[in-house]
Motif scaffolding. Sequence first.
Motif, PDB file in Angstrom:
ATOM      1  N   SER A 147       0.823  -1.211   0.000  1.00  0.00           N
ATOM      2  CA  SER A 147       0.000   0.000   0.000  1.00  0.00           C
ATOM      3  C   SER A 147       0.859   1.264   0.000  1.00  0.00           C
ATOM      4  O   SER A 147       1.688   1.457   0.858  1.00  0.00           O
ATOM      5  CB  SER A 147      -0.916  -0.014   1.215  1.00  0.00           C
ATOM      6  OG  SER A 147      -1.725   1.132   1.191  1.00  0.00           O
ATOM      7  N   ARG A 148       0.636   2.097  -1.018  1.00  0.00           N
ATOM      8  CA  ARG A 148       1.305   3.395  -1.079  1.00  0.00           C
ATOM      9  C   ARG A 148       0.216   4.443  -1.260  1.00  0.00           C
ATOM     10  O   ARG A 148      -0.526   4.395  -2.228  1.00  0.00           O
ATOM     11  CB  ARG A 148       2.293   3.447  -2.257  1.00  0.00           C
ATOM     12  CG  ARG A 148       3.433   2.451  -2.109  1.00  0.00           C
ATOM     13  CD  ARG A 148       4.536   2.745  -3.125  1.00  0.00           C
ATOM     14  NE  ARG A 148       4.195   2.326  -4.477  1.00  0.00           N
ATOM     15  CZ  ARG A 148       4.488   1.116  -4.977  1.00  0.00           C
ATOM     16  NH1 ARG A 148       5.126   0.228  -4.238  1.00  0.00           N
ATOM     17  NH2 ARG A 148       4.151   0.805  -6.204  1.00  0.00           N
ATOM     18  N   SER A 149       0.090   5.341  -0.326  1.00  0.00           N
ATOM     19  CA  SER A 149      -0.960   6.368  -0.308  1.00  0.00           C
ATOM     20  C   SER A 149      -2.314   5.793  -0.691  1.00  0.00           C
ATOM     21  O   SER A 149      -3.004   6.322  -1.539  1.00  0.00           O
ATOM     22  CB  SER A 149      -0.623   7.547  -1.227  1.00  0.00           C
ATOM     23  OG  SER A 149       0.592   7.400  -1.872  1.00  0.00           O
ATOM     24  N   GLY A 150      -2.651   4.656  -0.092  1.00  0.00           N
ATOM     25  CA  GLY A 150      -3.960   4.062  -0.339  1.00  0.00           C
ATOM     26  C   GLY A 150      -4.039   3.292  -1.638  1.00  0.00           C
ATOM     27  O   GLY A 150      -5.020   2.631  -1.918  1.00  0.00           O
ATOM     28  N   GLU A 151      -2.978   3.328  -2.455  1.00  0.00           N
ATOM     29  CA  GLU A 151      -2.968   2.579  -3.710  1.00  0.00           C
ATOM     30  C   GLU A 151      -2.185   1.299  -3.510  1.00  0.00           C
ATOM     31  O   GLU A 151      -1.152   1.304  -2.852  1.00  0.00           O
ATOM     32  CB  GLU A 151      -2.300   3.407  -4.823  1.00  0.00           C
ATOM     33  CG  GLU A 151      -3.111   4.611  -5.266  1.00  0.00           C
ATOM     34  CD  GLU A 151      -4.381   4.219  -5.994  1.00  0.00           C
ATOM     35  OE1 GLU A 151      -4.411   3.149  -6.614  1.00  0.00           O
ATOM     36  OE2 GLU A 151      -5.361   4.985  -5.906  1.00  0.00           O
TER      37      GLU A 151
END
Length: 405
Positions: free
Chosen positions: A232-236
């Motif tokens: 998960s990176r910034s919700g992505e």
Amino acid sequence: MTASPSAPTALRYEPLRGLALWGEEEKAAALDVLESRSLFRYYGPALQRRVERFEERFAALHQAPHAVGVSSGTAALTCALIGLGIPEGGEVIVPSATFIGCVNAVVAARGVPVFADIDDSLTLDPTAWEHLVTERTFAVMPVHLNNAAADMDPILAVARKHGVRVLEDAAQACGVGYRGRPVGSIGDAGAFSFQLEKNITAGEGGAVVTTDPDVHDRVVRYQDQGGQFTTSRSGERGAAGEAFLGANLRMTEIAGALLSVQLERLTPMLRRLRDVARTVRADLADLGLEWRRLPDEEGSGGDLTVLLADRMAARRFVTQLTAAGIPAATLYSGRLVQQNPSVRAGRTAWGTSWDATARLRASEAVLGRSVTVGLGATMTDDDVAHLTASLRTAAESVRKGAGGE
Ligand SMILES: *Cc1c(COP(=O)(O)O)cnc(C)c1O
């Protein structure tokens, strides 16, 4: 796999593998995790990384760069199919003598099972599945049944010829070898189970092994909600184009801790059981019994399966052995997996997903006349001698037709 709950006589020994060796180390390992209060693999008050450490050791044992711990063997099969990139409706060729979890895993991965013949190894007939290959065929799933490998080299040759992926179901064969290689890392991916009856156990659990970093990446994401804690990176969940949705099939830290202990017991346990099986077969050589064919006896983890003349003889053989306190059974009660009514009719939770399956009479016959003797990790030499004597008596009595029902 071979326990006989309705046995008239108490069994001489427990037909169990890792669970039979359960001891203080397992208790201590579980207690450590409880005391840390870090029961979750990706974060906690005092993260122990038990699953991660188990994955590293498990991968090393399999001479593979990647292993992913998951919640069950069925989950491992599903994750592996998704990791390999199965398209919706992709066909997976499954041997007829196996556990229904194989079918459930294919269905969960939105695939369609196609049932293939077994031979006198009770595993996938290595070449007879070739005529089942269509343009929809995605993978073949050899099952290493009861601690003996399927005949991987000819299976791989057919698969490579047609561009079919190979997913090994090693749920019943953790630690078993085939021609010097550990099963589960011979094909494109391998799936393992740590359910109560398997070679190493945490009650539930599973693992996927693969040499392909892309498959590994997809498995990690799928078992973790598409990458909730792993990518998960910034919700992505990964970069656009590579992210996809998943499920929660994660392994707990307690399971990871227990399995790390159990793994230490695996190799000596299998060596002992292989020796037991060899000794018994050698001692009974004069009887001329037909044993299940083992594509690689050297790598097996101890299998004693006799092929009797027919289904009736097999039933009498089981009756005789269980009366002598020996755990024995015909695997899956002699029923092919597609003889389960839901499997036969293709009835999934979302409707009818395939047409009635064809009968495979030769496979029904060979499975039906087989009897597998349960071996136990704590068997004493006395138990082995009793087992040998009981097999001799049962074989002689069945041969005379005097076994009785
Ligand atoms: C046990 C088993 C599975 C499934 O494992 P679970 O951990 O019970 O989900 C799959 N295939 C075979 C051949 C098995 O014996």
